[in-house]
Design a protein around this motif. Sequence first.
Motif, PDB file in Angstrom:
ATOM      1  N   VAL A 205       0.848  -1.183   0.000  1.00 50.95           N
ATOM      2  CA  VAL A 205       0.000   0.000   0.000  1.00 50.95           C
ATOM      3  C   VAL A 205       0.886   1.236   0.000  1.00 50.95           C
ATOM      4  CG1 VAL A 205      -1.789   1.286   1.189  1.00 50.95           C
ATOM      5  CG2 VAL A 205      -1.815  -1.221   1.244  1.00 50.95           C
ATOM      6  N   GLU A 206       0.782   2.015  -1.076  1.00 51.19           N
ATOM      7  CA  GLU A 206       1.557   3.241  -1.170  1.00 51.19           C
ATOM      8  C   GLU A 206       0.795   4.398  -0.523  1.00 51.19           C
ATOM      9  OE1 GLU A 206       2.114   1.044  -5.201  1.00 51.19           O
ATOM     10  OE2 GLU A 206       0.490   1.494  -3.800  1.00 51.19           O
ATOM     11  N   SER A 207       1.548   5.355  -0.015  1.00 53.73           N
ATOM     12  CA  SER A 207       0.964   6.582   0.525  1.00 53.73           C
ATOM     13  C   SER A 207       2.022   7.680   0.469  1.00 53.73           C
ATOM     14  CB  SER A 207       0.474   6.376   1.959  1.00 53.73           C
ATOM     15  OG  SER A 207       1.557   6.045   2.811  1.00 53.73           O
ATOM     16  N   GLY A 208       1.580   8.895   0.747  1.00 55.23           N
ATOM     17  CA  GLY A 208       2.506  10.012   0.802  1.00 55.23           C
ATOM     18  C   GLY A 208       2.481  10.920  -0.409  1.00 55.23           C
ATOM     19  N   GLY A 209       1.690  10.557  -1.409  1.00 57.16           N
ATOM     20  CA  GLY A 209       1.577  11.420  -2.569  1.00 57.16           C
ATOM     21  C   GLY A 209       0.786  12.673  -2.244  1.00 57.16           C
TER      22      GLY A 209
ATOM     23  N   PRO B 283       7.139  23.010  -7.527  1.00 57.00           N
ATOM     24  CA  PRO B 283       8.387  22.685  -8.244  1.00 57.00           C
ATOM     25  C   PRO B 283       9.611  22.925  -7.369  1.00 57.00           C
ATOM     26  CG  PRO B 283       6.894  23.892  -9.669  1.00 57.00           C
ATOM     27  CD  PRO B 283       6.267  23.909  -8.295  1.00 57.00           C
ATOM     28  N   GLY B 284      10.507  21.978  -7.399  1.00 56.96           N
ATOM     29  CA  GLY B 284      11.691  22.065  -6.552  1.00 56.96           C
ATOM     30  C   GLY B 284      11.503  21.474  -5.177  1.00 56.96           C
ATOM     31  N   GLY B 285      10.274  21.074  -4.877  1.00 51.79           N
ATOM     32  CA  GLY B 285       9.976  20.555  -3.550  1.00 51.79           C
ATOM     33  C   GLY B 285      10.306  19.087  -3.384  1.00 51.79           C
ATOM     34  N   SER B 286       9.997  18.579  -2.204  1.00 45.59           N
ATOM     35  CA  SER B 286      10.315  17.200  -1.847  1.00 45.59           C
ATOM     36  C   SER B 286       9.093  16.495  -1.284  1.00 45.59           C
ATOM     37  CB  SER B 286      11.434  17.171  -0.794  1.00 45.59           C
ATOM     38  OG  SER B 286      12.613  17.777  -1.276  1.00 45.59           O
ATOM     39  N   LEU B 287       9.111  15.179  -1.420  1.00 49.93           N
ATOM     40  CA  LEU B 287       8.078  14.327  -0.823  1.00 49.93           C
ATOM     41  C   LEU B 287       8.732  13.028  -0.394  1.00 49.93           C
ATOM     42  CD1 LEU B 287       4.877  14.394  -3.086  1.00 49.93           C
ATOM     43  CD2 LEU B 287       5.075  15.222  -0.738  1.00 49.93           C
ATOM     44  N   ARG B 288       8.142  12.417   0.612  1.00 47.35           N
ATOM     45  CA  ARG B 288       8.558  11.079   0.985  1.00 47.35           C
ATOM     46  C   ARG B 288       7.362  10.142   0.831  1.00 47.35           C
ATOM     47  NH1 ARG B 288      10.732   8.684   6.725  1.00 47.35           N
ATOM     48  NH2 ARG B 288       8.510   8.906   7.227  1.00 47.35           N
ATOM     49  N   LEU B 289       7.516   9.181  -0.049  1.00 43.53           N
ATOM     50  CA  LEU B 289       6.485   8.171  -0.263  1.00 43.53           C
ATOM     51  C   LEU B 289       6.752   6.969   0.629  1.00 43.53           C
ATOM     52  CD1 LEU B 289       6.268   8.239  -4.167  1.00 43.53           C
ATOM     53  CD2 LEU B 289       5.065   9.675  -2.511  1.00 43.53           C
ATOM     54  N   SER B 290       5.669   6.306   1.007  1.00 41.04           N
ATOM     55  CA  SER B 290       5.775   5.117   1.835  1.00 41.04           C
ATOM     56  C   SER B 290       5.131   3.934   1.137  1.00 41.04           C
ATOM     57  CB  SER B 290       5.070   5.328   3.178  1.00 41.04           C
ATOM     58  OG  SER B 290       5.635   6.400   3.895  1.00 41.04           O
ATOM     59  N   CYS B 291       5.711   2.772   1.337  1.00 42.32           N
ATOM     60  CA  CYS B 291       5.158   1.527   0.825  1.00 42.32           C
ATOM     61  C   CYS B 291       5.034   0.569   2.005  1.00 42.32           C
ATOM     62  CB  CYS B 291       6.065   0.948  -0.250  1.00 42.32           C
ATOM     63  SG  CYS B 291       5.566  -0.669  -0.892  1.00 42.32           S
ATOM     64  N   ALA B 292       3.825   0.417   2.495  1.00 45.38           N
ATOM     65  CA  ALA B 292       3.587  -0.497   3.612  1.00 45.38           C
ATOM     66  C   ALA B 292       3.431  -1.909   3.071  1.00 45.38           C
ATOM     67  CB  ALA B 292       2.347  -0.077   4.379  1.00 45.38           C
ATOM     68  N   THR B 293       4.178  -2.827   3.629  1.00 43.91           N
ATOM     69  CA  THR B 293       4.177  -4.200   3.119  1.00 43.91           C
ATOM     70  C   THR B 293       3.591  -5.159   4.150  1.00 43.91           C
ATOM     71  OG1 THR B 293       6.351  -4.824   3.973  1.00 43.91           O
ATOM     72  CG2 THR B 293       6.304  -3.630   1.883  1.00 43.91           C
ATOM     73  N   SER B 294       2.964  -6.203   3.669  1.00 37.87           N
ATOM     74  CA  SER B 294       2.445  -7.236   4.549  1.00 37.87           C
ATOM     75  C   SER B 294       2.356  -8.543   3.783  1.00 37.87           C
ATOM     76  CB  SER B 294       1.074  -6.851   5.106  1.00 37.87           C
ATOM     77  OG  SER B 294       0.132  -6.723   4.061  1.00 37.87           O
ATOM     78  N   GLY B 295       2.331  -9.630   4.531  1.00 43.97           N
ATOM     79  CA  GLY B 295       2.109 -10.935   3.924  1.00 43.97           C
ATOM     80  C   GLY B 295       3.354 -11.690   3.536  1.00 43.97           C
ATOM     81  N   PHE B 296       4.522 -11.099   3.740  1.00 43.85           N
ATOM     82  CA  PHE B 296       5.736 -11.847   3.433  1.00 43.85           C
ATOM     83  C   PHE B 296       5.961 -12.891   4.514  1.00 43.85           C
ATOM     84  CE2 PHE B 296       7.222  -9.695  -0.192  1.00 43.85           C
ATOM     85  CZ  PHE B 296       6.966  -8.342  -0.048  1.00 43.85           C
TER      86      PHE B 296
ATOM     87  N   ARG C  81      18.456  12.416  -7.050  1.00 44.74           N
ATOM     88  CA  ARG C  81      17.247  13.073  -6.553  1.00 44.74           C
ATOM     89  C   ARG C  81      16.410  12.199  -5.644  1.00 44.74           C
ATOM     90  NH1 ARG C  81      13.103  15.269  -9.823  1.00 44.74           N
ATOM     91  NH2 ARG C  81      13.427  13.855 -11.567  1.00 44.74           N
ATOM     92  N   VAL C  82      16.690  10.915  -5.564  1.00 42.72           N
ATOM     93  CA  VAL C  82      15.855  10.040  -4.748  1.00 42.72           C
ATOM     94  C   VAL C  82      16.717   9.200  -3.812  1.00 42.72           C
ATOM     95  CG1 VAL C  82      14.133   9.912  -6.599  1.00 42.72           C
ATOM     96  CG2 VAL C  82      15.812   8.071  -6.342  1.00 42.72           C
ATOM     97  N   ALA C  83      16.080   8.744  -2.744  1.00 42.76           N
ATOM     98  CA  ALA C  83      16.747   7.851  -1.811  1.00 42.76           C
ATOM     99  C   ALA C  83      15.737   6.848  -1.290  1.00 42.76           C
ATOM    100  CB  ALA C  83      17.364   8.635  -0.663  1.00 42.76           C
ATOM    101  N   ILE C  84      16.089   5.580  -1.372  1.00 46.49           N
ATOM    102  CA  ILE C  84      15.220   4.522  -0.880  1.00 46.49           C
ATOM    103  C   ILE C  84      15.730   4.052   0.469  1.00 46.49           C
ATOM    104  CG2 ILE C  84      16.481   2.619  -1.990  1.00 46.49           C
ATOM    105  CD1 ILE C  84      13.720   1.386  -2.677  1.00 46.49           C
ATOM    106  N   SER C  85      14.814   3.733   1.353  1.00 47.74           N
ATOM    107  CA  SER C  85      15.197   3.251   2.677  1.00 47.74           C
ATOM    108  C   SER C  85      14.095   2.343   3.209  1.00 47.74           C
ATOM    109  CB  SER C  85      15.441   4.420   3.637  1.00 47.74           C
ATOM    110  OG  SER C  85      14.257   5.183   3.805  1.00 47.74           O
ATOM    111  N   ARG C  86      14.366   1.697   4.320  1.00 49.64           N
ATOM    112  CA  ARG C  86      13.372   0.792   4.881  1.00 49.64           C
ATOM    113  C   ARG C  86      13.361   0.903   6.392  1.00 49.64           C
ATOM    114  NH1 ARG C  86      16.446  -5.124   4.705  1.00 49.64           N
ATOM    115  NH2 ARG C  86      18.411  -4.362   5.548  1.00 49.64           N
ATOM    116  N   ASP C  87      12.201   0.634   6.968  1.00 55.41           N
ATOM    117  CA  ASP C  87      12.059   0.495   8.401  1.00 55.41           C
ATOM    118  C   ASP C  87      11.568  -0.931   8.618  1.00 55.41           C
ATOM    119  OD1 ASP C  87      11.123   0.416  11.050  1.00 55.41           O
ATOM    120  OD2 ASP C  87      10.670   2.557  11.026  1.00 55.41           O
ATOM    121  N   LYS C  88      12.464  -1.814   8.973  1.00 59.49           N
ATOM    122  CA  LYS C  88      12.095  -3.219   9.088  1.00 59.49           C
ATOM    123  C   LYS C  88      11.102  -3.451  10.208  1.00 59.49           C
ATOM    124  CE  LYS C  88      14.858  -6.495   7.894  1.00 59.49           C
ATOM    125  NZ  LYS C  88      15.924  -7.518   7.866  1.00 59.49           N
TER     126      LYS C  88
END
Length: 130
Positions: free
Chosen positions: A5-9, A14-27, A67-74
């Motif tokens: 489930v994505e969120s954060g959009g 212009p020139g701004g920043s956002l952080r998107l989230s991808c909530a995962t489940s079921g693994f 311009r982007v950085a991916i990260s995770r919160d386990k």
Amino acid sequence: QVQLVESGGGLVQPGGSLRLSCATSGFTLDYFAIAWFRQAPGKEREELSCIDNNNGETYYADSVKNRVAISRDKAKDVVYLQMNTLNPADPPVYYCGAVHDALSILRMCAEFRAVDTITWGKGTLVAVSS
């Protein structure tokens, strides 16, 4: 069953920043990888970044690596995509996708190749406008 489930959009200037989230489940195992993609109307999805959950290695497309950085919160089972210097030409819809077999992880993360075993989220919309 794996779900994403994505969120954060939203609307950003212009020139701004956002952080998107991808909530995962079921693994059922920790052996998987998550990638972020974006898509413009009528165009194919473009992979931006990938994180291998097994070792934390990250991969970036040349077009966005500054311009982007991916990260995770386990602990929270969430993968983030920090996006900077957004501009109106950036495709508006962002998806996260997951794979959980070795060959698909190699293709999606290390090679940025299309993989037909991806589980997709429904996407989140990013609008860049003043």
